[in-house]
Structure formats: C-alpha cells, structure tokens
Design an enzyme around this catalytic site. Sequence first.
Site, PDB file in Angstrom:
ATOM      1  N   GLU A 251       0.835  -1.202  -0.197  1.00  0.00           N
ATOM      2  CA  GLU A 251      -0.080  -0.062   0.025  1.00  0.00           C
ATOM      3  C   GLU A 251       0.764   1.402   0.055  1.00  0.00           C
ATOM      4  OE1 GLU A 251      -3.398   0.469  -0.633  1.00  0.00           O
ATOM      5  OE2 GLU A 251      -2.827   2.498  -0.459  1.00  0.00           O
ATOM      6  N   THR A 296      -5.353   1.511  -5.545  1.00  0.00           N
ATOM      7  CA  THR A 296      -5.144   0.101  -5.342  1.00  0.00           C
ATOM      8  C   THR A 296      -5.874  -0.595  -6.437  1.00  0.00           C
ATOM      9  OG1 THR A 296      -5.126   0.462  -3.018  1.00  0.00           O
ATOM     10  CG2 THR A 296      -4.941  -1.649  -3.460  1.00  0.00           C
ATOM     11  N   HIS A 411      -1.439   3.049   4.483  1.00  0.00           N
ATOM     12  CA  HIS A 411      -2.398   3.938   3.960  1.00  0.00           C
ATOM     13  C   HIS A 411      -2.385   5.185   4.508  1.00  0.00           C
ATOM     14  CE1 HIS A 411      -5.881   5.315   2.020  1.00  0.00           C
ATOM     15  NE2 HIS A 411      -6.045   4.442   1.444  1.00  0.00           N
ATOM     16  N   ASP A 470       1.718  -0.162  -4.746  1.00  0.00           N
ATOM     17  CA  ASP A 470       0.572   0.326  -5.619  1.00  0.00           C
ATOM     18  C   ASP A 470       0.506   1.683  -6.487  1.00  0.00           C
ATOM     19  OD1 ASP A 470      -0.196   1.581  -3.210  1.00  0.00           O
ATOM     20  OD2 ASP A 470      -2.308   0.595  -3.355  1.00  0.00           O
ATOM     21  N   HIS A 471       0.884   2.839  -5.625  1.00  0.00           N
ATOM     22  CA  HIS A 471       0.941   3.964  -6.026  1.00  0.00           C
ATOM     23  C   HIS A 471       1.689   4.646  -4.917  1.00  0.00           C
ATOM     24  CE1 HIS A 471      -2.167   4.533  -3.058  1.00  0.00           C
ATOM     25  NE2 HIS A 471      -2.873   3.466  -3.742  1.00  0.00           N
TER      26      HIS A 471
HETATM   27  C1  GP9 Z   1      -8.186  -1.116   0.185  1.00  0.00           C
HETATM   28  C2  GP9 Z   1      -7.669  -0.183  -0.721  1.00  0.00           C
HETATM   29  C3  GP9 Z   1      -7.738   1.186  -0.119  1.00  0.00           C
HETATM   30  O1  GP9 Z   1      -9.198  -1.728   0.010  1.00  0.00           O
HETATM   31  O2  GP9 Z   1      -8.547  -0.156  -1.954  1.00  0.00           O
HETATM   32  O3  GP9 Z   1      -6.724   1.655  -0.586  1.00  0.00           O
HETATM   33  P1  GP9 Z   1      -6.638   3.083  -1.778  1.00  0.00           P
HETATM   34  O4  GP9 Z   1      -7.280   2.447  -2.993  1.00  0.00           O
HETATM   35  O5  GP9 Z   1      -7.315   4.176  -1.168  1.00  0.00           O
HETATM   36  O6  GP9 Z   1      -5.236   3.424  -2.053  1.00  0.00           O
HETATM   37 MN    MN Z   2      -3.556   1.848  -2.475  1.00  0.00          MN
END
Ligand code: GP9
Ligand code: MN
Length: 643
Positions: A251, A296, A411, A470-471
């Site tokens: 994350e 994500t 997060h 992821d980002h």
């Molecule tokens: C968790 C995820 C939340 O379910 O999707 O993170 P985000 O998309 O806000 O990075």
């Molecule tokens: Mn994410």
Amino acid sequence: MKKIARHHLVFFVISVVLFWIKTYIAYRLNFKITEDNNMQKFLFFINPLSSALFFLGFAFLSKKYFRVVLIGIGFILSFWLYANIVYYRFFNDFITVPVLLQLGSNGGQLGTSITSLMHIYDILYFSDTIIMIVLAFTLYRQVILKSHRMFQFSFVLAILVFLINLGLAENDRPNLLSLNFDRGYLVKYLGEYNFTIYDIIQNIDISAQHAFASGGNLTTVENYQNANYTPANPAYFGKAKGMNVIYVSMESFSNFMIDLKMPDGQLVTPFLDSLAHDGNTFYFDNFYHQTGQGKTSDAEFLMENSLYPMPQGSVFISKAQNTYQATPAILDQQGYHSAVFHGNYMTFWNRNVMYKALGYEQFFDASYYDLVAPNIKNFGMKDKPFFTESMPMLESLKQPFYAKFISLSNHFPFEMDSGDTNFPKDNTGDWAVDQYMQSAHYMDEGLQQFFTALKKDGLYDKSVIILYGDHNGLSQQNDPALAKVLGVPKITPVMDEKLFQQVPLFIHVPGVKGGVQHQLGGEVDVRPTLLHLLGADTKKYIEFGSDLLSPQHRDWVAFRNGDFVSSNLMQIGDKCYNPTTGSLVADQSACNTIHQKVKTELQMSDSVVNQDLLRFYTPSGFKPVNPNDYQYLGAKQKKSSSS
Ligand code: GP9
Ligand code: MN
C-alpha cells in the site's frame, strides 16, 4: 383539535416519521456500517428522510385514493428495503441493477436458500405499513384530498433535504459520487433508496456505451497489439513453469523509500532493501505506477489485465460487468487455483463483483480475519496480523495457486498504534511524512514475517513472489519535508514525478538469479513478464504491456494522465524535460513523437474498457469467464462471531 389530528397532512407526517424511524432501525440491525465521526452518525440517521418525503409525497397526486396510494408506496419502499436486508444477510452487499438483471438466469445466486434467510419477526420491517393501515381504518377514515398542492411542497422539501444531505456527505467524503468506491459508504451517507436511484442512473450510462460498440472496433486494437508485441526472452521463458504465484500489493509504497535512512542512520525498510540487493530477486528501480482515481484497485487492474485503468472514476466500480481475460482466468486453463486475500470487506471498491469477472475462485475478505482491536486500523486489518492469519488459508489452497495479498497498513494517514512497531516517526515537522516512515517500516516488518513463514512451510521455494508498490502515498504538498528527508535543497518537477510516480517492483523466481534492473517499466508490463516466466504465450491476448525481461522491452512508460517517461525524455503537463538532468530540453517538440504514441496507447486501451471489446474476442484455448460460476460468501458460516 380533533379535526387537525385527523387532517391529511398529519396522516402524511405520521407515515413519513414511521417510515423514517423504521428504516433507520432496519439499517442499524442489518447493515454492517461503521460511523467514524458524529457527522457520519448524523447523516446515517437523517438520510431516509429525503427518500420518505420524495416517494411518499407522490400520494398527494391522488385525491380520492390518497390513503391507499400513500400506504401502497410505503409498502413498496418497505419491500425494497426488506429485499435488500435479505440479500445483505447472504452477500453482505446491497442489491444493484446488474444483480436484478441476473435474477432471471440464476435466481441471483440465492437459490433455494432465500427462505432460510427470512425470519418471522421480519414482519416488523413492515410495521409502519401495518400501523398506517390500522390508522386508515380508524382515526383517518375520512381523509380525502381536495387539491394536489401539497405535492409541490413535499417534492421541493425532499430535494432540499437531499441537497443538504449530499452537501454534508461530500464535505465529509469528497468525490463520494464521482468515485463511488463502496456501496456501504453510499448507503451510509445517502441511504439505501438514494443509492438505488444513483445505481440506476449509472447503469443506464454504462449500457448506452456498451450498446453502441461493435466487434469491428476490435480490429484496430488487434493490429496495434500485433505491431507492438514484445517477444519473450528465451533465457527466462518458462523458468517458473508450474510454480505458485504470490502477489503482494504494498500500500502507498514509493520507490524512494528503498535504501532510505532515518536521520540516525537506520534503514526505513531494511527487509525490502535486502531483497533489492541480495542478487536473488529482480528489483526494478526504474518502475512506475500508472494508476488513476481507482488507486489500489487500478494497480490490481493493470497488473492482471495489462490494460490501463480509466482516466476518471474506477474501472473496478463502473466496468465490473465487462468481459476480461485476466491472469487468474488464464492460469485457470493451466490448472491453477486462484485466491485473493484482503483485510477489508468484500464490497469495498466493488471487489466482490470485479474479482468474479477476473476469474478469482476464492476471496478471503475481512470476514475471514479476527477483526478486533488491536488488529485493526484505518481501512481494516493491520499487515502483521493480516499476513499471520492468512498463512493457514494460503497453505490450504490447492497447488499450483495464484494468490494475491493486498496490504493496508501503509495507507494515509499512516497512523500506528503504540506497540505496533518500535521504529520511531521521523522528525521533519510534516506529520504525514513523519508517520509514513514509521508505517512503511511496520509494513516492512510484516513482509519479513510473511517471508519467514513462507520459507518455513516450503512455499517460498515453490513460488514466484511479486511485490509492488501500488501508487504513491505522499504528494507535492509534502515536498518541503521530503527535501529534508532526501537532503536536497529543493524538489524539482522531474524529482516530483519520480518521487510520486516511481514504485518498487520485486520479482523473486526460485532458482533464477535476479539483481537490480534499471530498465523502464510500468504496472501494465508485469502481466506479460509473469506469463512468460510461467511459460505462457501472450501473443493471443489483448494486452498493452511489454515483457520487462525481454531485450526488446519498450523504452517508454505512459502515466494515466497522459504524461510519460522514456530513457531520455519526460513529459510533465505541456513541458518536455530531460529526466536525468531535470532540466527542460531545448527543443520542446522533442517529446511529441512519444507523446503521440502514449495518447494512442491510452485511447486504444480506453476503447477496450469503455466499449467492453473483449466480449467480442476469445483467445484460442481460453475458456471465457462466467462470473456466476463464483460465489464469495465470506466466512460467516464458519465464524459467526465475525459477522
Ligand atoms: C483497500 C484499498 C484502499 O481496500 O483499496 O486503498 P486505496 O485504494 O485508497 O489506495
Ligand atoms: Mn492503495
């Protein structure tokens, strides 16, 4: 006095109030919705009101049959609420248009179990209707309307209440409607009835786009795909054949965290740093995320479809009814079993719908985990208990498996509880940056524990393990603090782009030497890379990635906003930079050629997604996914305490 008490308006108000209170109690008793602050509590309470005024107000249009129509509308609303309650008891989700459309073909997957989900005391969900019927036959026997005037009044009042409700909701959760990332959130903020209206409007829009597309549009994409195909590197092709695959979405984890030290010299993520340098893992240090608003979920989409997510909104939410040929489904033909692990509820980001379209056989969502303090924070399970509790479930899977883990702890706002880790916060004065270091370290510790467990049970030697950020987690507003962290006087535009767009990618293949890889790459490239390692031919799939391990790997990466990076150019907005020196290039048109390619590629991918073009194409040997083949029922049957 007696006359007023029996006035039609009083009859209407009683109906509205009873319906409102009944709905609120039904929400509370049936829907697992958490309110994080007083505003959310207030909105959850107030939201049935606008629907009650709006729908029940239509009764004013009927003079003679005012009471009958009012009770009839109330009954239909109660029936819809009750249908949702029964559906929720089974699926932990709300009824949507696609669910209704499927009813004909598969009974909405409820089958014969519907009656077992209904209880005799459920009659209380119709208590307002019952009370109104009794009142209509007793105190309010003579109520007849003389004019329709009250309709305008109730209509305007309903809209007003709704707008106030929506305004407060948007303030508490910006982009609630445009992003629509969880049905639970929409119901919490706007109510079940408003959610239904919203869902209907959204689905009309989707079907219109769908209806106007034809298979002919696919030919252009196929030609493009053939012209841009990157062949596999024979040195790696099939090197992981038959092995398990384990993905971990890290994350909000940016690449600048690798090898980063705290002011006292401690490494922030010593475990990931060791992977980067042990020579047995491929570590891609010039790799970029390509996500948009779907965050994500966009990264997941890129990784498993090698298609780009949408420029706005989220593909997981608005295109989950599309046909896909995603990795879990491709590997299914090779005898793989697929599962996804996530410490949040399955409706979050519409995952329970999208994962079926991607061909996931099992979904271990929050209901499978011990979701109690101190295991939870922010979005769900903390990474350490998440990985620990996942191990027996992972070990229970039939091999070879394709498993994906979505971590959560790192997060925004990156908060930790005391005792989660001994690692300190940083001390830049920017709380987000300071906490980011600490929560990234916590995630690193969680990953190390996960790897230790995988080594212990022998899965490590039988699995390709892919870890990816992821980002980004931080953004330009954190630049001053990041300049301190990185020991630079100022963050330039090119540095910004690298800081927030670069994420790390690790691929560990048992028995294959790795090492630091400097080739450019993006999330869209991971799927062909993995499939080639597993010995699968990718030429027959519609995908936009280019194998990272191929000597012919392409030399540019498109970002979702249309910017790009290549080995010697970087487009940021309307400016063209040299990515190495960070300065503007003298000839600003130098970026044009690649920029055009980037635009074409994004448009091609968008046409596949928006027009659902994969429904017109079945790769040879591929068995199309039927989402109705899968059921994710959560663990409530097994662990009643968690439901
Ligand atoms: C968790 C995820 C939340 O379910 O999707 O993170 P985000 O998309 O806000 O990075
Ligand atoms: Mn994410």
